[in-house]
Design a protein around this motif. Structure first.
Motif, PDB file in Angstrom:
ATOM      1  N   ALA A   1      37.247  33.290  38.209  1.00  0.00           N
ATOM      2  CA  ALA A   1      36.410  32.209  38.872  1.00  0.00           C
ATOM      3  C   ALA A   1      35.338  32.338  39.595  1.00  0.00           C
ATOM      4  CB  ALA A   1      37.544  31.301  39.499  1.00  0.00           C
ATOM      5  N   THR A   2      35.664  33.463  40.716  1.00  0.00           N
ATOM      6  CA  THR A   2      34.572  33.805  41.566  1.00  0.00           C
ATOM      7  C   THR A   2      33.449  34.450  40.911  1.00  0.00           C
ATOM      8  OG1 THR A   2      36.385  34.374  43.275  1.00  0.00           O
ATOM      9  CG2 THR A   2      34.039  35.407  43.561  1.00  0.00           C
ATOM     10  N   MET A   3      33.714  35.294  39.879  1.00  0.00           N
ATOM     11  CA  MET A   3      32.498  35.868  38.895  1.00  0.00           C
ATOM     12  C   MET A   3      31.819  34.773  38.265  1.00  0.00           C
ATOM     13  SD  MET A   3      32.686  37.994  35.381  1.00  0.00           S
ATOM     14  CE  MET A   3      33.018  36.702  34.637  1.00  0.00           C
ATOM     15  N   TYR A   4      32.434  33.784  37.964  1.00  0.00           N
ATOM     16  CA  TYR A   4      31.569  32.611  37.225  1.00  0.00           C
ATOM     17  C   TYR A   4      31.010  31.876  38.491  1.00  0.00           C
ATOM     18  CZ  TYR A   4      32.963  33.015  32.248  1.00  0.00           C
ATOM     19  OH  TYR A   4      32.958  33.263  30.846  1.00  0.00           O
ATOM     20  N   LYS A   5      31.313  31.788  39.499  1.00  0.00           N
ATOM     21  CA  LYS A   5      30.665  30.700  40.605  1.00  0.00           C
ATOM     22  C   LYS A   5      29.508  31.676  41.191  1.00  0.00           C
ATOM     23  CE  LYS A   5      30.780  27.379  43.850  1.00  0.00           C
ATOM     24  NZ  LYS A   5      30.084  26.362  43.392  1.00  0.00           N
ATOM     25  N   LEU A   6      29.594  32.888  41.092  1.00  0.00           N
ATOM     26  CA  LEU A   6      28.420  33.944  41.345  1.00  0.00           C
ATOM     27  C   LEU A   6      27.449  33.823  40.436  1.00  0.00           C
ATOM     28  CD1 LEU A   6      30.384  36.970  42.746  1.00  0.00           C
ATOM     29  CD2 LEU A   6      28.767  35.571  44.102  1.00  0.00           C
ATOM     30  N   LEU A   7      27.668  33.745  39.206  1.00  0.00           N
ATOM     31  CA  LEU A   7      26.724  33.618  38.116  1.00  0.00           C
ATOM     32  C   LEU A   7      26.094  32.155  38.235  1.00  0.00           C
ATOM     33  CD1 LEU A   7      28.745  35.028  35.226  1.00  0.00           C
ATOM     34  CD2 LEU A   7      26.677  36.143  36.193  1.00  0.00           C
ATOM     35  N   GLU A   8      26.880  31.202  38.332  1.00  0.00           N
ATOM     36  CA  GLU A   8      26.342  29.751  38.704  1.00  0.00           C
ATOM     37  C   GLU A   8      25.337  29.713  39.665  1.00  0.00           C
ATOM     38  OE1 GLU A   8      29.851  27.194  38.766  1.00  0.00           O
ATOM     39  OE2 GLU A   8      28.570  25.933  40.011  1.00  0.00           O
ATOM     40  N   GLU A   9      25.573  30.477  40.791  1.00  0.00           N
ATOM     41  CA  GLU A   9      24.946  30.481  42.036  1.00  0.00           C
ATOM     42  C   GLU A   9      23.662  31.598  41.999  1.00  0.00           C
ATOM     43  OE1 GLU A   9      24.911  28.105  44.348  1.00  0.00           O
ATOM     44  OE2 GLU A   9      26.877  27.318  43.892  1.00  0.00           O
ATOM     45  N   GLY A  10      23.553  32.103  40.767  1.00  0.00           N
ATOM     46  CA  GLY A  10      22.258  32.779  40.709  1.00  0.00           C
ATOM     47  C   GLY A  10      22.468  34.453  40.895  1.00  0.00           C
ATOM     48  N   ALA A  11      23.532  34.837  41.168  1.00  0.00           N
ATOM     49  CA  ALA A  11      23.731  36.332  41.481  1.00  0.00           C
ATOM     50  C   ALA A  11      23.721  37.216  40.264  1.00  0.00           C
ATOM     51  CB  ALA A  11      25.284  36.497  42.081  1.00  0.00           C
ATOM     52  N   ASP A  12      23.412  38.462  40.426  1.00  0.00           N
ATOM     53  CA  ASP A  12      23.692  39.422  39.356  1.00  0.00           C
ATOM     54  C   ASP A  12      24.944  40.050  39.482  1.00  0.00           C
ATOM     55  OD1 ASP A  12      20.975  39.589  37.751  1.00  0.00           O
ATOM     56  OD2 ASP A  12      20.265  39.258  39.809  1.00  0.00           O
ATOM     57  N   VAL A  13      25.986  40.250  38.666  1.00  0.00           N
ATOM     58  CA  VAL A  13      27.098  40.468  38.858  1.00  0.00           C
ATOM     59  C   VAL A  13      27.545  41.838  38.277  1.00  0.00           C
ATOM     60  CG1 VAL A  13      29.566  39.659  38.632  1.00  0.00           C
ATOM     61  CG2 VAL A  13      27.899  38.288  39.216  1.00  0.00           C
ATOM     62  N   TYR A  14      28.174  42.679  38.990  1.00  0.00           N
ATOM     63  CA  TYR A  14      28.864  43.967  38.225  1.00  0.00           C
ATOM     64  C   TYR A  14      30.258  43.493  38.467  1.00  0.00           C
ATOM     65  CZ  TYR A  14      24.572  46.585  38.378  1.00  0.00           C
ATOM     66  OH  TYR A  14      23.379  47.083  38.277  1.00  0.00           O
ATOM     67  N   MET A  15      31.127  43.654  37.289  1.00  0.00           N
ATOM     68  CA  MET A  15      32.326  43.630  37.065  1.00  0.00           C
ATOM     69  C   MET A  15      33.048  44.673  37.191  1.00  0.00           C
ATOM     70  SD  MET A  15      32.465  41.096  33.592  1.00  0.00           S
ATOM     71  CE  MET A  15      34.102  40.735  33.597  1.00  0.00           C
ATOM     72  N   LEU A  16      34.032  44.843  38.381  1.00  0.00           N
ATOM     73  CA  LEU A  16      34.826  46.211  38.388  1.00  0.00           C
ATOM     74  C   LEU A  16      36.246  45.805  37.860  1.00  0.00           C
ATOM     75  CD1 LEU A  16      32.221  46.830  40.046  1.00  0.00           C
ATOM     76  CD2 LEU A  16      33.680  47.418  41.788  1.00  0.00           C
ATOM     77  N   VAL A  17      36.445  46.461  36.751  1.00  0.00           N
ATOM     78  CA  VAL A  17      37.964  46.033  36.095  1.00  0.00           C
ATOM     79  C   VAL A  17      38.725  46.854  35.616  1.00  0.00           C
ATOM     80  CG1 VAL A  17      36.750  43.899  35.093  1.00  0.00           C
ATOM     81  CG2 VAL A  17      36.685  45.687  33.790  1.00  0.00           C
ATOM     82  N   ARG A  18      40.053  46.905  35.661  1.00  0.00           N
ATOM     83  CA  ARG A  18      40.869  47.591  35.239  1.00  0.00           C
ATOM     84  C   ARG A  18      40.895  47.867  33.345  1.00  0.00           C
ATOM     85  NH1 ARG A  18      47.228  46.528  36.104  1.00  0.00           N
ATOM     86  NH2 ARG A  18      46.635  44.584  35.127  1.00  0.00           N
ATOM     87  N   ASN A  19      40.793  46.756  32.898  1.00  0.00           N
ATOM     88  CA  ASN A  19      40.894  46.921  31.408  1.00  0.00           C
ATOM     89  C   ASN A  19      39.394  46.478  30.666  1.00  0.00           C
ATOM     90  OD1 ASN A  19      40.931  46.020  28.530  1.00  0.00           O
ATOM     91  ND2 ASN A  19      42.986  45.246  28.988  1.00  0.00           N
ATOM     92  N   LEU A  20      38.714  47.721  30.289  1.00  0.00           N
ATOM     93  CA  LEU A  20      37.404  47.601  30.177  1.00  0.00           C
ATOM     94  C   LEU A  20      36.656  46.667  28.896  1.00  0.00           C
ATOM     95  CD1 LEU A  20      36.025  51.427  30.637  1.00  0.00           C
ATOM     96  CD2 LEU A  20      35.176  49.206  31.739  1.00  0.00           C
TER      97      LEU A  20
END
Ligand SMILES: NC(=O)c1ccc[n+]([C@@H]2O[C@H](COP(=O)([O-])OP(=O)(O)OC[C@H]3O[C@@H](n4cnc5c(N)ncnc54)[C@H](O)[C@@H]3O)[C@@H](O)[C@H]2O)c1
Length: 268
Positions: free
Chosen positions: A20-39
């Motif tokens: 949900a935070t990733m989506y909110k950051l995108l909605e607010e115009g950020a460029d996002v790097y996803m740091l994830v366990r399951n690529l």
């Protein structure tokens, strides 16, 4: 848009609060790097964002809390790719196996205690150790630690989850104090009972009911409730807020215990 032009990293963002935070950051115009366990899951999710936010997920990088070296490698890879880091959301915790016998003080083994400290405090500390100098090199940045309301409210069980989150709260304030003058803000969001994969699995129905009885806004939290607070603190709208521990828990525990046990809310 609150995060236009910002480079943001989110750990553990394939489900729940992180997603949900990733989506909110995108909605607010950020460029996002996803740091994830399951690529695989991370890349699938990144693809799903393409239509609405084309090109805004800048990378999906391997981050496994229980393999400390991946914390440094993923953060550095994002930094080298983007040239700076403005926002870091420290959300994922490890140690699923250690959580199993995290009970009362006398029932919990030393191994479980130390395992939880490592996978909650240790991971937060390692993220901070790596990301702070990189943020300072870019002129500053904002860190939000996803802590827990159990870090300020003692529990009848799950002792070392709460103890480790309390340590994350103090770490948040140490970072705010030590690096504020170099442009780093650090805050924590302390979620109360929020519907997610983790809580669906771990929390029995009785716990949920008891929790609701003592919650002023009588519903469980949603990942969106948490994401809204996290992204506010991460953004420049909160540019004069640092070292803050923000409980996002519908007022759980604010009233005296009688509120849930004997007193009915006034009828208006
Ligand atoms: N849901 C709640 O009620 C609640 C309450 C207080 C605090 N929190 C905190 O919120 C954060 C997110 O929890 P959630 O409820 O969204 O959980 P969740 O299970 O829905 O999501 C957890 C995310 O972390 C990732 N993850 C799990 N283990 C990992 C590991 N070893 N390495 C890397 N990534 C890993 C998962 O893949 C997933 O993307 C945690 O820090 C948790 O302690 C949640």
């Amino acid at each position: 848009m609150k995060c236009e032009g910002k480079i943001a990293l989110v750990t553990g963002c394939t489900s729940g609060i992180g997603k949900a935070t990733m989506y909110k950051l995108l909605e607010e115009g950020a460029d996002v790097y996803m740091l994830v366990r399951n690529l695989k899951r991370g890349k699938k999710l990144a693809e799903a964002t393409e239509e609405k936010y084309p090109g805004k997920v800048s990378g999906v990088l391997y981050f496994e809390c229980d393999k400390l070296e991946t914390i440094e490698s993923s953060i550095k890879e994002a930094y080298e790719d983007a040239g700076r880091i403005d926002i870091f959301i420290n959300n994922a915790i490890g140690g699923a196996s250690a959580a199993k016998d995290n009970l009362t003080v006398t029932e919990t083994s030393h191994e479980t205690c130390m395992g939880l400290m490592e996978s909650i405090l240790g991971v937060s500390a390692e993220c901070a150790r790596v990301v702070i100098p990189l943020m300072i090199a870019g002129g500053g940045g904002s860190i939000v630690n996803v802590s827990s309301s159990t870090g300020v409210q003692p529990d009848v069980s799950r002792t070392y989850y709460g103890v480790a989150k309390a340590a994350v709260n103090m770490l948040t304030q140490q970072i705010a104090v030590q690096y504020g003058r170099q442009g780093i803000r650090c805050n924590a969001v302390l979620p109360g009972f929020t519907v997610s994969k983790a809580t669906e699995k771990a929390m029995p129905k009785e716990f949920k009911e008891a929790w609701l009885k003592h919650t002023l806004i009588r519903r469980l939290g949603t990942p969106q409730d948490q994401a809204n607070a996290i992204v506010f603190l991460a953004s420049d709208e909160a540019s004069w807020i640092t070292g803050h521990l923000m409980e996002v828990c519908g007022g759980y525990g604010l009233a005296a215990n009688m509120y849930g046990d004997v007193v009915e809310p006034p009828k208006v």
